[in-house]
Motif scaffolding. Structure first.
Motif, PDB file in Angstrom:
ATOM      1  N   ARG A  20       0.862  -1.195   0.000  1.00  0.00           N
ATOM      2  CA  ARG A  20       0.000   0.000   0.000  1.00  0.00           C
ATOM      3  C   ARG A  20       0.895   1.241   0.000  1.00  0.00           C
TER       4      ARG A  20
ATOM      5  N   SER B 284      -0.577   4.551  -0.561  1.00  0.00           N
ATOM      6  CA  SER B 284      -1.399   5.586   0.084  1.00  0.00           C
ATOM      7  C   SER B 284      -2.795   5.021   0.233  1.00  0.00           C
ATOM      8  N   SER B 285      -3.766   5.877   0.583  1.00  0.00           N
ATOM      9  CA  SER B 285      -5.122   5.391   0.840  1.00  0.00           C
ATOM     10  C   SER B 285      -5.741   4.733  -0.377  1.00  0.00           C
ATOM     11  N   GLU B 286      -5.424   5.235  -1.580  1.00  0.00           N
ATOM     12  CA  GLU B 286      -6.018   4.658  -2.783  1.00  0.00           C
ATOM     13  C   GLU B 286      -4.968   4.254  -3.820  1.00  0.00           C
TER      14      GLU B 286
END
Length: 473
Positions: A387, A389-391
């Motif tokens: 991951r 970042s958040s998206e």
């Protein structure tokens, strides 16, 4: 998903190990049984051959060596045979070698023995001399002297011009053979049969089969031999044949004794050999069962471990189980250390904010989970998915050049765009934008990922659901 993949690979690996172990142990068991059979055969044949060498071949070689003595030739070709010198020579040889010697003169037609006796060689009364005189063989083995049956080796003597002078030979009482054979039988449990090409038993460990007064026992007179097929009897081919003697099974080993044109048959009791081989077989089977049982215990414990481990995985989403940016830094450093070159792919979910606003955070989490699952299942075994970042997601491709990385990114883009939609929202199409960067030297991770981010922004500006590449100058 990672747990399922690991479980699947572990089960396949353990299955392969079990199969290999079983095949190896079966091969080992068969090899051990064959080796045990060979060892038992060798154990029986080695002492038998030693006995044959000591009792038969050694006297033959002694008589052959002494038969080339110039002294014996001189004694026989002398105009007048010196009997005193003949007896003295034979007596000296008997004292030296511990065997009975004789000398038969063609000119005198007399046989002189080392015990001081003599015998006139008259045709019609002494058969052996005239029988073997015309035989085209330098040495002959025979049984004779029936009042005290002896085994004889007769060596023909010739002068320098090739004229036949007579015979020189060695005699051994059959009583000495029977004593030696009996000792051998008590130690090893085997019986001997020395058979000439006519099938007559010349020597045997069974005293009842030893010739007496010129009456030989023939193989065909033995009940176990008469029960064999006719083709086996005609060829006297008994090697590795099983026979029943007095309700006991015997295995026959065959040794050719070409020096005398004899065949030696060694009769081995099968019960003792079966016991030895059975012990080896039982040991191999027990070993096989222990190994297989241990491997299945290992599989059971592994399944139990994954069953315990899979319950949390059902609750924690796949996207949250991926390594984050902090955990990715040491992974990147390890790749650079071992591979030096690495390609980086940054993946951004197109319109993820709109999805969250339109469908809610739960659907957004499902989308993240779907993308995470797709990326981990679609990348190679040594690739690392994390991951960013958040998206956004990131993929490290160790030892992969920019052209191959671009092709991989295109395949991932196409695969994501064509993957089945969420079951709860079939109208929602999920796509992603991809940015690719590459380094062939030990650059910091931030420098490489910065170029991947620039490429990703370019893909977004160009319309999303695209792959763009930005290499480091």
């Amino acid at each position: 998903m990672n747990a399922f993949r690991t479980l699947h690979r572990s089960i396949l690996l353990l299955f392969a190990v079990v199969v290999i172990a079983i095949v190896t142990l079966v091969h080992f068991s068969i090899s051990k049984i064959v080796a045990e059979q060979s060892r038992a055969q060798q154990q029986s044949l080695s002492p038998a051959i030693s006995l044959i060498v000591e009792q038969l071949l050694k006297p033959l070689h002694i008589s052959e060596a002494l038969g080339k003595s110039r002294q014996l030739v001189s004694l026989l070709e002398a105009p007048t045979l010196n009997e005193d010198e003949v007896y003295e020579t034979l007596a000296r040889l008997e004292d030296e070698f511990g065997m009975t010697f004789f000398l038969a003169s063609e000119d005198a037609r007399m046989q002189y023995n080392s015990d001081g006796t003599s015998l006139a060689l008259k045709e019609g009364e002494v058969s052996w001399y005239f029988k073997y005189k015309d035989v085209d063989a330098p040495a002959v083995a025979d049984i004779g002297k029936w009042e005290d049956t002896h085994f004889y080796i007769d060596i023909k003597l010739f002068n320098d011009n090739g004229r036949f002078l007579g015979f020189f030979g060695i005699g051994k009482s059959l009583k000495s053979f029977i004593s030696v054979f009996e000792t051998y039988k008590q130690q090893y449990g085997y019986d001997f049969l020395f058979v000439d090409k006519a099938g007559d038993i010349m020597l045997s460990s069974d005293p009842d089969l030893v010739a007496s007064y010129s009456e030989f026992t023939n193989l065909t007179e033995l009940p176990w031999y008469a029960s064999l097929p006719l083709d086996v009897q005609n060829l006297q081919a008994l090697n590795n044949k099983l026979v029943s003697i007095d309700q006991e099974e015997y295995l026959i080993a065959e040794v050719k004794l070409n020096q005398f044109d004899w065949t030696v048959y060694l009769l081995s009791p099968l019960d003792e050999r079966q016991a030895e081989i059975s012990q080896a077989f039982i040991f191999s089977v027990v070993t096989l069962l222990i190994v297989v049982f241990s491997l299945f215990l290992l599989i059971y414990n592994l399944l139990y471990y994954f069953r315990q481990d899979m319950q949390p995985e059902l609750i924690v989403r796949n996207a949250n189980r991926l390594p984050d940016r902090n955990n990715l830094a040491p992974m990147y450093q390890d790749i650079i250390t071992h591979h030096e070159s690495v390609s980086v792919i940054l993946v951004d979910i197109d319109n993820f904010g709109v999805i969250n606003d339109t469908y809610g955070r739960n659907v957004g989490d499902e989308v993240l989970d779907k993308v995470a699952t797709f990326l981990t299942s679609s990348t190679r075994e040594n690739d690392i998915v994390g991951r960013w970042s958040s998206e956004e997601f990131i993929v490290f491709l160790p030892g992969t050049g920019p052209h191959e990385a671009t092709e991989i990114a295109q395949n991932l883009r196409h695969g994501l765009a064509t993957s089945p939609p969420l079951s709860s929202h079939p109208q929602l199409q999920i796509t992603g934008s991809f940015g690719v960067s590459f380094t062939a030297s030990k650059r910091p991770m931030n420098e490489v990922t910065a170029h991947a981010e620039d490429a990703l922004y370019q893909a977004r500006r160009d319309g999303c659901n695209l792959v763009r590449v930005q290499l480091i100058d």
